[in-house]
Design a protein around this motif. Structure first.
Motif, short mmCIF file in Angstrom:
data_model
loop_
_atom_site.label_atom_id
_atom_site.label_comp_id
_atom_site.label_asym_id
_atom_site.label_seq_id
_atom_site.Cartn_x
_atom_site.Cartn_y
_atom_site.Cartn_z
N MET A 69 11.26 -5.67 6.86
CA MET A 69 10.40 -6.73 6.33
C MET A 69 9.24 -6.95 7.29
N THR A 70 8.05 -7.12 6.71
CA THR A 70 6.87 -7.40 7.51
C THR A 70 6.04 -8.46 6.79
N THR A 71 4.97 -8.93 7.40
CA THR A 71 4.09 -9.89 6.75
C THR A 71 2.74 -9.25 6.52
N ILE A 72 1.98 -9.84 5.62
CA ILE A 72 0.75 -9.21 5.16
C ILE A 72 -0.48 -10.06 5.44
N THR A 73 -1.61 -9.36 5.57
CA THR A 73 -2.92 -9.97 5.41
C THR A 73 -3.39 -9.57 4.01
N LEU A 74 -3.83 -10.54 3.24
CA LEU A 74 -4.21 -10.32 1.86
C LEU A 74 -5.73 -10.38 1.75
N LEU A 75 -6.33 -9.38 1.05
CA LEU A 75 -7.79 -9.29 0.98
C LEU A 75 -8.24 -8.96 -0.44
N THR A 76 -9.39 -9.51 -0.82
CA THR A 76 -10.01 -9.18 -2.10
C THR A 76 -11.52 -9.10 -1.90
N GLY A 77 -12.21 -8.64 -2.94
CA GLY A 77 -13.67 -8.55 -2.85
C GLY A 77 -14.30 -8.40 -4.21
N ARG A 78 -15.55 -8.84 -4.32
CA ARG A 78 -16.34 -8.68 -5.53
C ARG A 78 -17.21 -7.43 -5.40
N ALA A 79 -17.57 -6.85 -6.52
CA ALA A 79 -18.46 -5.70 -6.51
C ALA A 79 -19.84 -6.13 -6.03
N ALA A 80 -20.42 -5.31 -5.14
CA ALA A 80 -21.73 -5.60 -4.56
C ALA A 80 -22.40 -4.29 -4.20
N PRO A 81 -23.74 -4.27 -4.05
CA PRO A 81 -24.43 -3.02 -3.71
C PRO A 81 -23.97 -2.47 -2.36
N LEU A 82 -23.81 -1.15 -2.31
CA LEU A 82 -23.53 -0.49 -1.05
C LEU A 82 -24.75 -0.55 -0.14
N PRO A 83 -24.56 -0.46 1.18
CA PRO A 83 -25.70 -0.49 2.10
C PRO A 83 -26.73 0.58 1.74
N GLY A 84 -27.97 0.18 1.64
CA GLY A 84 -29.05 1.11 1.36
C GLY A 84 -29.05 1.69 -0.03
N SER A 85 -28.40 1.01 -0.99
CA SER A 85 -28.27 1.56 -2.33
C SER A 85 -28.22 0.43 -3.35
N GLY A 102 -11.44 -1.04 2.31
CA GLY A 102 -11.32 -1.52 0.95
C GLY A 102 -9.91 -1.92 0.58
N GLU A 103 -9.08 -2.20 1.57
CA GLU A 103 -7.68 -2.50 1.30
C GLU A 103 -7.46 -3.93 0.83
N ASN A 104 -6.48 -4.10 -0.03
CA ASN A 104 -6.01 -5.42 -0.46
C ASN A 104 -4.91 -5.95 0.43
N ILE A 105 -4.15 -5.03 1.05
CA ILE A 105 -3.04 -5.40 1.93
C ILE A 105 -3.21 -4.69 3.26
N SER A 106 -3.11 -5.47 4.34
CA SER A 106 -3.13 -4.93 5.69
C SER A 106 -1.84 -5.35 6.39
N THR A 107 -1.20 -4.38 7.05
CA THR A 107 0.05 -4.66 7.76
C THR A 107 0.08 -3.86 9.05
N VAL A 108 1.04 -4.21 9.90
CA VAL A 108 1.39 -3.40 11.06
C VAL A 108 2.86 -3.05 10.92
N GLY A 109 3.20 -1.78 11.11
CA GLY A 109 4.60 -1.37 11.05
C GLY A 109 4.95 -0.47 9.88
N MET A 110 3.96 -0.13 9.04
CA MET A 110 4.19 0.76 7.91
C MET A 110 3.07 1.79 7.87
N THR A 111 3.40 3.07 7.88
CA THR A 111 2.39 4.12 7.77
C THR A 111 2.84 5.19 6.78
N GLU A 112 1.96 6.14 6.55
CA GLU A 112 2.24 7.24 5.64
C GLU A 112 3.43 8.08 6.07
N GLU A 113 3.78 7.99 7.36
CA GLU A 113 4.92 8.76 7.87
C GLU A 113 6.24 8.29 7.28
#
Length: 248
Positions: free
Chosen positions: A1-17, A107-118
């Motif tokens: 079990m771990t805890t999360i940072t939760l993130l969201t975002g609205r669509a916006a122009p990319l830098p220089g575009s 661009g992640e919605n969930i950030s954690t420490v302790g879980m990786t692709e491994e």
């Protein structure tokens, strides 16, 4: 079990575009409803290739950030401090320095420490607050990462590193809040870690035995199974150029 940072975002122009993207995710302070296509208030600009039920939630391990700072020559000091630029593959390292100072750079919605692709596998089921989610596929980086970071080959670097992050499908909608516990409930295909999947698709790319396994891996998103089926039928690897370089 771990805890999360939760993130969201609205669509916006990319830098220089004038092209829009929902890649700029910021931490949220309160609970959000998680439905079949993602968190309330979260957006993706190009729904042809982003979002949808098989990409409802994006998870990126925060421990990868230190590796990226080292690889890009930024060191471990505080964001905003001037650092030497890497000799190849950069536009503006100050932007990469800023982005890698907090969760949300990829661009992640969930950030954690302790879980990786491994250790995370396709089909793993987690309780996330009041919701249930299941790992559906790895993340295929696209050229928008390069534009966001100001590093001309960032998308290709992410793919080649295996530090890609992954996606979830939502099995049970529910309310999710920052700091909620993130608990492993079940494993449907524990041998198929995301690292193994990455190895088969991007390193040992025509290993027929591995491709056969991927093609029949029912808990894997259908689009990813099709990659394996096409390689088995054609004996060739698909072209990644448009996805990785795009308009960057």
């Amino acid at each position: 079990m771990t805890t999360i940072t939760l993130l969201t975002g609205r669509a916006a122009p990319l830098p220089g575009s004038d092209l829009k993207s929902g890649i700029d995710k910021r931490p949220v302070a309160g609970p959000l409803m998680l439905g079949p296509e993602g968190f309330a208030g979260d957006e993706q600009a190009d729904r042809r290739v982003h979002g949808g039920p098989e990409k409802a939630v994006h998870h990126y391990p925060f421990e990868h950030y230190a590796a990226w700072r080292e690889e890009l020559g930024l060191g471990a000091s505080e964001p905003g401090v001037s650092h030497p630029r890497t000799p190849v593959g950069y536009f503006d390292m100050k932007e990469a320095d800023r982005l890698l100072g907090r969760a949300g750079a990829f661009g992640e919605n969930i950030s954690t420490v302790g879980m990786t692709e491994e250790d995370v596998a396709v089909g793993d089921v987690f309780r996330l607050g009041g919701a249930l989610v299941q790992v559906s596929q790895g993340r295929q980086p696209c050229w928008k990462l390069s534009r966001r970071f100001g590093v001309e080959n960032m998308a290709r670097r992410v793919q080649e590193s295996g530090r890609t992050g992954w996606y979830y499908r939502v099995l049970q909608p529910g309310l999710v809040a920052p700091g909620d516990a993130f608990e492993l409930i079940d494993r449907m295909a524990p041998d198929w870690t995301l690292r193994r999947l990455w190895q088969a698709l991007y390193v040992d790319r025509l290993n027929m035995a591995e491709l056969q396994g991927i093609a029949t891996l029912e808990v894997l998103a259908e689009g990813w199974r099709r990659y394996a089926i096409r390689r088995l039928e054609s004996g060739r690897v698909e072209d990644w150029g448009k996805r990785l370089e795009g308009h960057a």
